[in-house]
Enzyme design. Sequence first.
Site, mmCIF file in Angstrom:
data_model
loop_
_atom_site.group_PDB
_atom_site.id
_atom_site.type_symbol
_atom_site.label_atom_id
_atom_site.label_comp_id
_atom_site.label_asym_id
_atom_site.label_seq_id
_atom_site.Cartn_x
_atom_site.Cartn_y
_atom_site.Cartn_z
ATOM 1 C CG PHE A 4 -2.369 0.182 0.885
ATOM 2 C CD1 PHE A 4 -3.086 1.271 1.354
ATOM 3 C CD2 PHE A 4 -3.031 -0.742 0.068
ATOM 4 C CE1 PHE A 4 -4.419 1.432 1.026
ATOM 5 C CE2 PHE A 4 -4.355 -0.579 -0.251
ATOM 6 C CZ PHE A 4 -5.057 0.513 0.234
ATOM 7 C CD GLU A 6 -2.916 4.390 -1.170
ATOM 8 O OE1 GLU A 6 -3.662 5.354 -0.963
ATOM 9 O OE2 GLU A 6 -1.900 4.159 -0.501
ATOM 10 C CG HIS A 53 -10.537 9.850 0.533
ATOM 11 N ND1 HIS A 53 -11.587 9.020 0.219
ATOM 12 C CD2 HIS A 53 -9.638 9.077 1.205
ATOM 13 C CE1 HIS A 53 -11.332 7.809 0.669
ATOM 14 N NE2 HIS A 53 -10.169 7.802 1.270
#
Lengths: 387, 562, 302
Positions: free
Chosen positions: B113, B244, B340
């Site tokens: 990530f 993501e 977001h």
Amino acid sequence: MADYTIKVRRFQPESGEGPYWEEFNVDLDPSLSVLDGLLQAKDRDDGSLAVRCSCRAAICGSCGMKINGQSGLGCKTQIGEAQELADKQASAAGEGGNGTPIVIEPMGNMPVIKDLITDMESTHWTKIRRVTPWLLPHGEPPEREYVVEPESMIDITQSMACIQCGACVSSCLSMEADPGFIGPAALAKAYRFVGDPRDAETKERLHDLAHDPHGIYDCTHCFSCIDACPKGVAPMDQIMRLRRKAGEEGIDDPNSGHDHEIAFVKIIEKKGTLDESLLLQESFAPGFKGKLKPSKRAIREMLGSIPTAIRGIKTGKMRSLHKLIPGVHPKLPDQDDVKAIYAHAEEHSEEFNLYIKGEEGELAEENVEKGIERSTDPDTAQEVKNG
Amino acid sequence: MPSHDVLVIGAGLAGQRAALAAAEEGVSVGIISKVHPVRSHSNAAQGGINAALNPGDSWESHAFDTIKGSDYLGDQDAVEIMTREAPEEILHLEHLGVTFHRNEEGKLGTRAFGGASAARTYYVADITGQAIMHVLYEQLMKYSEQIARYEEWFCSSLALDESGECCGVVTRNVADGTMELFQAKSVILCTGGNGQVWQPTTNALICTGDGIAMAYRAGAKLMDMEMIQYHPTTLAGKGFLITEGARGEGAHLLNAKGERFMEKYAPNKMELASRDVVSRAEQTEINEGRGFPDGTVALDITVVPKKRVHEALREIVLVGRDFAGVDITREPIHIKPGNHYTMGGVKTDVDGRTDIPGLYSAGETACVSVHGGNRLGANSLLDTLIFGKRSGRDAAARAKRIDASRPSKKVLEDEEQLIADIVSREKGSGRRISEIKRELGQTMDSKVAVFRDEAGITEALETVRRLKEEAKTAYIDDHGSVFNQDLIAAIELGYMLDNAECTCVAALERKESRGAQYRTDYPERNDEEWLKHIDLEQTDDGPQLSYSEVTITQWEPQERTY
Amino acid sequence: MAENIKVAYWPGCVSRGFTPELHGSMALVAEKLGWELVELDRANCCGAGVIAEHNQELADTLNARTFALAQQTGLSMMNICSTCQGAQSECQQRLDADSAYRAHINEVLSGQGLSYEKDKGGFTNKNFLWLLVEDYGLDRLREQVVRPLSGLRVGPFYGCYIVRPKERLGYGDYPDRDIYLEKVIEALGGEVVEYDGARKCCGFPVITMARETSLRQAGTHVGDAIDAGADCLVTPCPLCHLNLDMQQPEAAKVVNRDLGLAVLHLPQLVGLALGAEPKELGMAKHIASTKWVEERLTGVAA
């Protein structure tokens, strides 16, 4: 941008009046959703139009509704497509052509509170709780994680994908006929536990759901829930898997569900095509034991089918011997080939789940391996950091 | 008067975790949610949850990544606690039944990530937030004797007693409109973020900053309100999130020339650099004319093996297909930075305590701060669980220590009057709620977004203040009691405007660029003057500023490159 | 549109069992339309979804055998049962999705000199209804009508297995498949009656295990059609026919009302319009009397 007319089934509980239709004119891009249309009507024309919604992206499950009679999510239904469907339905009924109002109603099988808002607690959530929807592990948890087959977690991801929107419940035809049916959402949730190796009450769960007359054998196998589900959960498929697992656990239900399944399977193994009267007999009074000591229900059902048989004989439907007498039905010329298929399939019993496997890709298996390695190997990630 | 030892407001991940933690301590717990708990926005968190569980990993490494990701505004003691407790929390979740992805050995498996030096993100396909939240809700159903659920009840005002301690909340039963005053010894605000202040946003319609505003109005301090994260990959127009995780699986970012432009901005981590870095990179490409005509760049997922897409990125396939008309396995999808996440929020300590005794906060509502100037992907879920748990425990401990205070009925009467006022406004007496909301969202998205400057923020602040005035005469159509969503939208608008005002004031104040705040008039990070939090308190003249220290334990601030 | 329809014909089990009038009327109609039906008399039951519930691989192999037998004739396949269509399409979807799985299934078939090949020669499996509209064509059908069904009010009943789930029944390519019955009724000169149950479930799958749920559905849909003014129902599925016609008196008891609505098989409806007589089409064998239909049609010369 295009103009649409949405025809909403409204209900104001405080007015003392019954439900009524109201039409709204909205204009938006055909690729936007029916929910967008409703919200435009709400913003511009009437803020009292009540609809549950939150994420607008088919994740939260709030906006379950019926659009042109089809249960689904408002945010996931494109208004352009909804218009096409409305026009098609109108033309099939011999009315109108284009610009037919798009009909929007609250979800079915649930009481309506106001406009498009239904009482999910009394129907949906009550049934979810019916299946003991929490993990029942055995004993103390391990120090680290439970070690389980990777496939098992992927397998129940299909059930886990359920966002509890209620579209399946809304569309369920068994529930329409039998409001007591436990229902697709709850049974799909039940499979999430039955298929979870960490749950220790698999057999008990299956026994409970197989024995309940409103349980897994009350599903009329109509596919409505599969069509309605916006997340690919395919509740009916989960119900069928529950039936299969119940059979594997040797659970013999008093609803004749398992007996019916086995009877059908055995008849094709013996004859290749269906012997209906034998099917009836074997569903209620299977095998030697079943006939020696038939259950009360078996007797009742068999006797109950006599009037139907008599009618069939009278009109000439069932005159030939092999229809009247169970077991006299002819075999297929290549019945041994059919038997060989049975032997092979019983050995493997492979369950190919398209949701998990997906359609064949173009890239070779090795690329897949490389991809996974790169993303999970800490050393590779370290290289990226240094390099 | 319904009464509980611990009252949790908001039933997303943080709220549900807090409720379960408090119930474990044997106190009476109530959890209130304005939507059914499973509708909470936690279910949109797709990618995964971070923890240094791997033997080869360390919580220090995770902590460092987080602190660097925060651009050194994160309080390091809080970060240490979060990363240290993370492994245990993952195992706790797994034991409850979360269906985490496994590696070949059947043990918990990870994926890569953004901003992480090691693969430490645990996940369930691309529905991690949903999967965890549904399992927690299963537990709430299991413990329904110990935890009373008030589903579809809307909170409008906190109640304080004479000594200024929080002792309850005014709530409305949405189903029939009855107003109730709840009593509690501890109240935990877990109402999520305030994304709806910006349009477009990845956030759901319910993310209106309720808890942040309620705490602010009750006199609690807010912190880091200028730190608003713009996620790099959102769909233009609707603002839908593309996780993501796609970049974690190897997807590329391309400009209109087909160049992998991250090479210029983050040569090492490329697409997996920190979110604010990637957002700024994209926005720069777009502003400098190398984007597509619709103001986007491209995310190319075709380079990810199809089998992997099917296994781990299924949601994106559906989002691409249903909302953008794109088959992501065949062609790139157009994306741009979009609002977001709120790093800022109600100022709390590491046990969720605000500066009002009895008032707690956890999750996106709170600002501990673990995310500082920028949040790493997959740390939000972790934040909600660790601090939800800690708040729950501490709130329960407090409840055991003290006697209950009775909130004064006046709070209830005042709220009822406010509502009556809103309902009685004449049609046409002012603007419509939706109009004000739209203007707010567009203003904030254009002036207080990825790139900011004094002139822009000042204009935005003026607009917000004008809209606050206009909101006082905004009328609603629905005058009924049953499911009056119109009325709730009016109250939520008030919350959003308070949130917006605070963000503008804080953004104006911080004359530097750090994390998600990028001032084109102050483009450098300035540790000497600005390595501190900006706090806000409500006064009659608007938000009053103050500062608080950033706690530094092990890691001295360095230059932040990827 | 195909010039001459020649297909490998799978008649299914029930058309040769408890609904023999279906088998007979299909043969009659095929002759009148000039269709050549190469009957797959060695083929086995499709499993009706029940075998798939028990063992998916077994169902897939059994149907792969049927497809393979059809492919041996070099022709595409036709079925006359919604349930066969649905059950077979479900299996075919899996077989076509993955070559490794298909090879595994073909293992045992190869021992019998058979093999199912994906897309061999454009191989399709279509219900009579679909063939009629897509391959034969409604215009051509109209030309063949000798006794228009004027004044006959017909309610369509599709059968679940031919309308859901849309994504595996070709609705992407043929989105109107769920209004074909209406189109056919109109082409034959009849009047379409819309009613609630047209695409709902007849209840047949649970007749042994949840009798009330089963018959309540059948009774409700027949009742709704009567209330909407239908003279008869038409269905492309013999299993639906069993629950709607053969069980109609029992269904009437469950829903506590008189019913008595004729239920025609699709080939019977087509046959009537092509000039065949009710008796030839086996309509006298039905449980729910078809006398009313005959009355509605008399006075219209063949």
